[in-house]
Write a protein that holds these residues in place. Structure first.
Motif, PDB file in Angstrom:
ATOM      1  N   PRO A 435      51.138  31.828  14.438  1.00 44.85           N
ATOM      2  CA  PRO A 435      52.172  30.785  14.585  1.00 44.85           C
ATOM      3  C   PRO A 435      52.267  30.277  16.013  1.00 44.85           C
ATOM      4  O   PRO A 435      51.960  30.993  16.969  1.00 44.85           O
ATOM      5  CB  PRO A 435      53.459  31.496  14.143  1.00 44.85           C
ATOM      6  CG  PRO A 435      53.185  32.951  14.298  1.00 44.85           C
ATOM      7  CD  PRO A 435      51.725  33.129  14.028  1.00 44.85           C
ATOM      8  N   ALA A 436      52.709  29.033  16.142  1.00 44.70           N
ATOM      9  CA  ALA A 436      52.861  28.433  17.468  1.00 44.70           C
ATOM     10  C   ALA A 436      53.906  29.210  18.254  1.00 44.70           C
ATOM     11  O   ALA A 436      54.992  29.490  17.750  1.00 44.70           O
ATOM     12  CB  ALA A 436      53.259  26.972  17.338  1.00 44.70           C
ATOM     13  N   PRO A 437      53.613  29.583  19.494  1.00 47.41           N
ATOM     14  CA  PRO A 437      54.580  30.367  20.283  1.00 47.41           C
ATOM     15  C   PRO A 437      55.816  29.557  20.641  1.00 47.41           C
ATOM     16  O   PRO A 437      55.738  28.365  20.954  1.00 47.41           O
ATOM     17  CB  PRO A 437      53.785  30.745  21.533  1.00 47.41           C
ATOM     18  CG  PRO A 437      52.710  29.718  21.636  1.00 47.41           C
ATOM     19  CD  PRO A 437      52.363  29.325  20.234  1.00 47.41           C
ATOM     20  N   VAL A 438      56.963  30.189  20.569  1.00 44.89           N
ATOM     21  CA  VAL A 438      58.233  29.581  20.947  1.00 44.89           C
ATOM     22  C   VAL A 438      58.983  30.562  21.830  1.00 44.89           C
ATOM     23  O   VAL A 438      58.762  31.777  21.777  1.00 44.89           O
ATOM     24  CB  VAL A 438      59.089  29.216  19.717  1.00 44.89           C
ATOM     25  CG1 VAL A 438      58.411  28.149  18.871  1.00 44.89           C
ATOM     26  CG2 VAL A 438      59.367  30.462  18.873  1.00 44.89           C
ATOM     27  N   ARG A 439      59.869  30.021  22.659  1.00 48.70           N
ATOM     28  CA  ARG A 439      60.704  30.859  23.505  1.00 48.70           C
ATOM     29  C   ARG A 439      61.861  31.414  22.681  1.00 48.70           C
ATOM     30  O   ARG A 439      62.751  30.680  22.257  1.00 48.70           O
ATOM     31  CB  ARG A 439      61.239  30.042  24.679  1.00 48.70           C
ATOM     32  CG  ARG A 439      60.157  29.451  25.572  1.00 48.70           C
ATOM     33  CD  ARG A 439      59.552  30.488  26.484  1.00 48.70           C
ATOM     34  NE  ARG A 439      58.549  29.913  27.379  1.00 48.70           N
ATOM     35  CZ  ARG A 439      57.892  30.605  28.295  1.00 48.70           C
ATOM     36  NH1 ARG A 439      58.143  31.898  28.431  1.00 48.70           N
ATOM     37  NH2 ARG A 439      56.987  30.022  29.066  1.00 48.70           N
ATOM     38  N   LEU A 440      61.841  32.688  22.455  1.00 48.06           N
ATOM     39  CA  LEU A 440      62.849  33.313  21.609  1.00 48.06           C
ATOM     40  C   LEU A 440      64.032  33.786  22.447  1.00 48.06           C
ATOM     41  O   LEU A 440      63.879  34.202  23.601  1.00 48.06           O
ATOM     42  CB  LEU A 440      62.247  34.501  20.859  1.00 48.06           C
ATOM     43  CG  LEU A 440      61.083  34.194  19.919  1.00 48.06           C
ATOM     44  CD1 LEU A 440      60.522  35.483  19.341  1.00 48.06           C
ATOM     45  CD2 LEU A 440      61.527  33.260  18.805  1.00 48.06           C
ATOM     46  N   LYS A 441      65.216  33.704  21.837  1.00 48.87           N
ATOM     47  CA  LYS A 441      66.416  34.265  22.423  1.00 48.87           C
ATOM     48  C   LYS A 441      66.823  35.477  21.599  1.00 48.87           C
ATOM     49  O   LYS A 441      66.936  35.392  20.373  1.00 48.87           O
ATOM     50  CB  LYS A 441      67.547  33.233  22.446  1.00 48.87           C
ATOM     51  CG  LYS A 441      67.297  32.071  23.398  1.00 48.87           C
ATOM     52  CD  LYS A 441      68.503  31.130  23.428  1.00 48.87           C
ATOM     53  CE  LYS A 441      68.261  29.975  24.386  1.00 48.87           C
ATOM     54  NZ  LYS A 441      69.423  29.044  24.432  1.00 48.87           N
ATOM     55  N   LEU A 442      67.013  36.587  22.296  1.00 52.31           N
ATOM     56  CA  LEU A 442      67.309  37.843  21.616  1.00 52.31           C
ATOM     57  C   LEU A 442      68.762  38.224  21.825  1.00 52.31           C
ATOM     58  O   LEU A 442      69.351  37.961  22.879  1.00 52.31           O
ATOM     59  CB  LEU A 442      66.401  38.954  22.147  1.00 52.31           C
ATOM     60  CG  LEU A 442      64.893  38.722  22.004  1.00 52.31           C
ATOM     61  CD1 LEU A 442      64.124  39.858  22.666  1.00 52.31           C
ATOM     62  CD2 LEU A 442      64.501  38.599  20.536  1.00 52.31           C
ATOM     63  N   GLU A 443      69.326  38.846  20.805  1.00 53.68           N
ATOM     64  CA  GLU A 443      70.690  39.380  20.880  1.00 53.68           C
ATOM     65  C   GLU A 443      70.629  40.900  20.746  1.00 53.68           C
ATOM     66  O   GLU A 443      70.002  41.421  19.824  1.00 53.68           O
ATOM     67  CB  GLU A 443      71.564  38.789  19.768  1.00 53.68           C
ATOM     68  CG  GLU A 443      71.949  37.340  19.978  1.00 53.68           C
ATOM     69  CD  GLU A 443      72.919  36.845  18.926  1.00 53.68           C
ATOM     70  OE1 GLU A 443      73.109  37.585  17.932  1.00 53.68           O
ATOM     71  OE2 GLU A 443      73.464  35.746  19.081  1.00 53.68           O
ATOM     72  N   PHE A 444      71.279  41.590  21.666  1.00 50.60           N
ATOM     73  CA  PHE A 444      71.329  43.043  21.644  1.00 50.60           C
ATOM     74  C   PHE A 444      72.538  43.483  20.823  1.00 50.60           C
ATOM     75  O   PHE A 444      73.638  42.953  20.990  1.00 50.60           O
ATOM     76  CB  PHE A 444      71.426  43.601  23.053  1.00 50.60           C
ATOM     77  CG  PHE A 444      70.113  43.608  23.786  1.00 50.60           C
ATOM     78  CD1 PHE A 444      69.515  44.803  24.145  1.00 50.60           C
ATOM     79  CD2 PHE A 444      69.473  42.418  24.105  1.00 50.60           C
ATOM     80  CE1 PHE A 444      68.308  44.814  24.816  1.00 50.60           C
ATOM     81  CE2 PHE A 444      68.266  42.411  24.774  1.00 50.60           C
ATOM     82  CZ  PHE A 444      67.679  43.616  25.132  1.00 50.60           C
ATOM     83  N   GLY A 445      72.322  44.454  19.955  1.00 52.30           N
ATOM     84  CA  GLY A 445      73.403  44.951  19.112  1.00 52.30           C
ATOM     85  C   GLY A 445      74.413  45.755  19.900  1.00 52.30           C
ATOM     86  O   GLY A 445      74.178  46.176  21.041  1.00 52.30           O
ATOM     87  N   ASP A 446      75.581  45.948  19.285  1.00 50.38           N
ATOM     88  CA  ASP A 446      76.618  46.772  19.899  1.00 50.38           C
ATOM     89  C   ASP A 446      76.240  48.234  19.782  1.00 50.38           C
ATOM     90  O   ASP A 446      75.804  48.700  18.728  1.00 50.38           O
ATOM     91  CB  ASP A 446      77.974  46.539  19.228  1.00 50.38           C
ATOM     92  CG  ASP A 446      78.470  45.119  19.454  1.00 50.38           C
ATOM     93  OD1 ASP A 446      78.130  44.540  20.491  1.00 50.38           O
ATOM     94  OD2 ASP A 446      79.176  44.594  18.567  1.00 50.38           O
ATOM     95  N   SER A 447      76.412  48.965  20.865  1.00 52.90           N
ATOM     96  CA  SER A 447      76.105  50.395  20.840  1.00 52.90           C
ATOM     97  C   SER A 447      77.223  51.216  20.221  1.00 52.90           C
ATOM     98  O   SER A 447      77.038  52.395  19.935  1.00 52.90           O
ATOM     99  CB  SER A 447      75.824  50.904  22.256  1.00 52.90           C
ATOM    100  OG  SER A 447      76.933  50.659  23.091  1.00 52.90           O
TER     101      SER A 447
END
Length: 532
Positions: A435-447
């Motif tokens: 797949p074409a690369p895209v800039r991903l935004k990640l969300e970190f879960g609550d600990s």
């Protein structure tokens, strides 16, 4: 960055202070007492060298100072080494990894292409992405840096690239303004006495070069053909005449993620000041003092064992050459003649020293709190202060320092992982048409996960105050649901709350009057009183 020349000092002189520090941090993290003795007793990094007492260990200077540490003292020659090690450094590293990645990061955007989202799910399910993040975060905490790289191995993962880790003490980075522009990885394939066989990889813009060196512990030695070792020979089919390969992408296929900054130890030193800082940097004396306190506590336990001192005449003989013994369970004693003593002491004396458990416990608690505070954590993160149930808000209040440290680390991890995933997609597209690369935004879960009761009360208050939409409330109750499940649940709630139109409902009570069908009485006829 060209491959190193023959006879190069190893590690390079400019990076030697970092690798000396890596030895120390690795010894505390590994929980290997032999490594601790090797580091602090001045025997070098050779695990086969036995630390012996020398005059320099009892004098001043660096060796004398290290020898005054618990693990710098020579081992007893005529008895067992009773020193104990408490694995607090590895506990800190594991706790940090668990706080960061108790849940894998999720994609923040809803408009991520389906093929990219599917590839990310494949990373989690087939390429052990979550476990790789936990391992990387733990090593990052212990050594200060971690490197993520994309590897193509058709025997392991045909048709795609796989992510891999490289530890900080196996890399020579070139960093400019905080960004990695080149890196040299090395791996020891064979260690035979003082002969070392190392595979060196130079990662530069769009290219990777390989070389195999045979040398000594502190010298890289001479280049030898890659065929000298099977782990290096497997690379040959994919290499060009220059013993390298083009990656097919712009830039590196490697991403460095530092643990913390700034680097206090090497501030102002070129090539070292931008390296990451581990959590235990500067608290090594506290770790050593904690081991000494525990060792002293266990010594009190050994000395506190009850011992009986009996007069020689109280012993039963086993015959000539058979020795003697004292039967403590004997109920009836025959008369014995005990010679008088000057202090009129009894023939049997009980000797038992006091065990200073309270003093040792308080000392260990104080040292542990000092180490954790300096490393950036709350003591509650490593043990329960009480058995009373606490809400998520109360837990965050008690562990505020730990959560502050976690948020500081996320500042490095979030963009670092996004850059690596972009490079990973670029490499797969170049070699496999991914797949074409895209800039991903990640969300970190609550600990910290709230209890169902706390969630229900929060949702009820928000719904009653009309402060959140149904979609927001559903996502609060079911944070692990995807968009389709959330929308279906919202529609189901709307359907249940819809009020039916009475004029559209059937039944005798709602039938229109007339046509001999029962119904409510109509208006009275003209000239007729109501009710008739």
């Amino acid at each position: 960055m060209a491959l190193p020349a023959n006879g190069t000092e190893w590690p390079p002189k400019a990076y030697k202070p970092a690798y000396d520090a890596y030895r120390v941090w690795d010894a505390w993290y590994s929980n290997d007492t032999d490594r601790l003795r090797s580091v602090y007793a001045g025997s070098g990094i050779r695990p086969d060298v036995v630390a012996r007492a020398r005059p320099s260990q009892y004098a001043g200077g660096i060796i004398g100072k290290a020898s005054r540490w618990l693990w710098g003292r020579p081992s007893p020659l005529n008895g067992p080494d009773t020193r104990l090690h408490i694995p607090l450094a590895s506990d800190i590293a594991r706790a940090s990894a668990d706080m960061l990645f108790s849940e894998p990061p999720t994609l923040a955007e809803d408009d991520v292409p389906d093929d990219v989202r599917k590839r990310y799910e494949q990373l989690l399910e087939e390429d052990s992405w979550h476990q790789l993040l936990l391992d990387g975060a733990e090593l990052d905490t212990a050594l200060g840096d971690i490197y993520f790289r994309s590897v193509i191995d058709e025997d392991i993962a045909p048709g795609r690239a796989i992510p891999a880790l490289v530890h900080a003490d196996a890399a020579i980075p070139t960093i400019r303004y905080g960004h990695l522009i080149a890196v040299r990885f090395f791996r020891c394939l064979l260690e035979d006495g003082d002969t070392y066989l190392r595979l060196v990889e130079d990662h530069t813009d769009g290219r990777i070069d390989y070389a195999l060196y045979e040398g000594r512990r502190d010298n890289l030695g001479q280049k030898v053909p890659l065929t000298e070792h099977p782990d290096a020979a497997v690379l040959i089919p994919g290499l060009d005449e220059g013993s390298g390969q083009e990656t097919g992408v712009k830039g590196l296929t490697v991403e460095r993620i530092p643990n913390l900054g700034p680097n206090r130890r090497w501030r102002g030193k070129p090539q070292l000041e931008q390296l990451g800082r581990p959590d235990i940097d500067g608290v090594e004396p506290g770790l050593d003092a904690l081991d000494e306190a525990w060792t002293s506590w266990m010594r009190d336990l050994r000395l506190g064992k009850a011992r009986i001192i009996a007069d020689r005449n109280m012993l039963e003989s086993n015959g000539p050459g058979g020795g003697a013994y004292l039967d403590l369970d004997r109920e009836v004693w025959a008369p014995v003649n005990v010679p008088p003593s000057q202090n009129n002491s009894a023939p049997i004396t009980l000797n038992q020293f006091a065990i200073r458990f309270a003093e040792h416990g308080a000392t260990c608690d104080a040292l542990t709190a000092w180490v954790l505070r300096s490393a950036g954590y709350s003591t509650q993160t490593f043990g329960e202060a009480d058995q009373v149930a606490a809400t998520a808000t109360e837990v965050e209040q008690r562990e505020r320092r730990s959560f502050t440290t976690r948020n500081r680390k996320i500042i490095n991890w979030k963009p670092g992982l996004a850059r690596f995933l972009f490079k990973h997609l670029m490499l797969e597209q170049a070699h496999f048409g991914g797949p074409a690369p895209v800039r991903l935004k990640l969300e970190f879960g609550d600990s910290v996960t709230e209890s169902p009761l706390d969630v229900a009360q929060t949702v009820s208050l928000l719904a009653g105050a009309k402060a959140a939409s149904k979609e927001v409330l559903v996502r609060m109750v079911h944070p692990d649901w995807d968009n389709g499940q959330v929308k279906a649940e919202v529609q189901a709630l709307k359907d249940e709350e819809q009020v039916a139109d009475p004029t559209l409902m059937g039944g005798a009570d709602f039938a229109p009057p007339g046509n001999d069908r029962p119904g409510p009485p109509g208006p009275p006829a003209k000239g007729q009183p109501p009710g008739r």
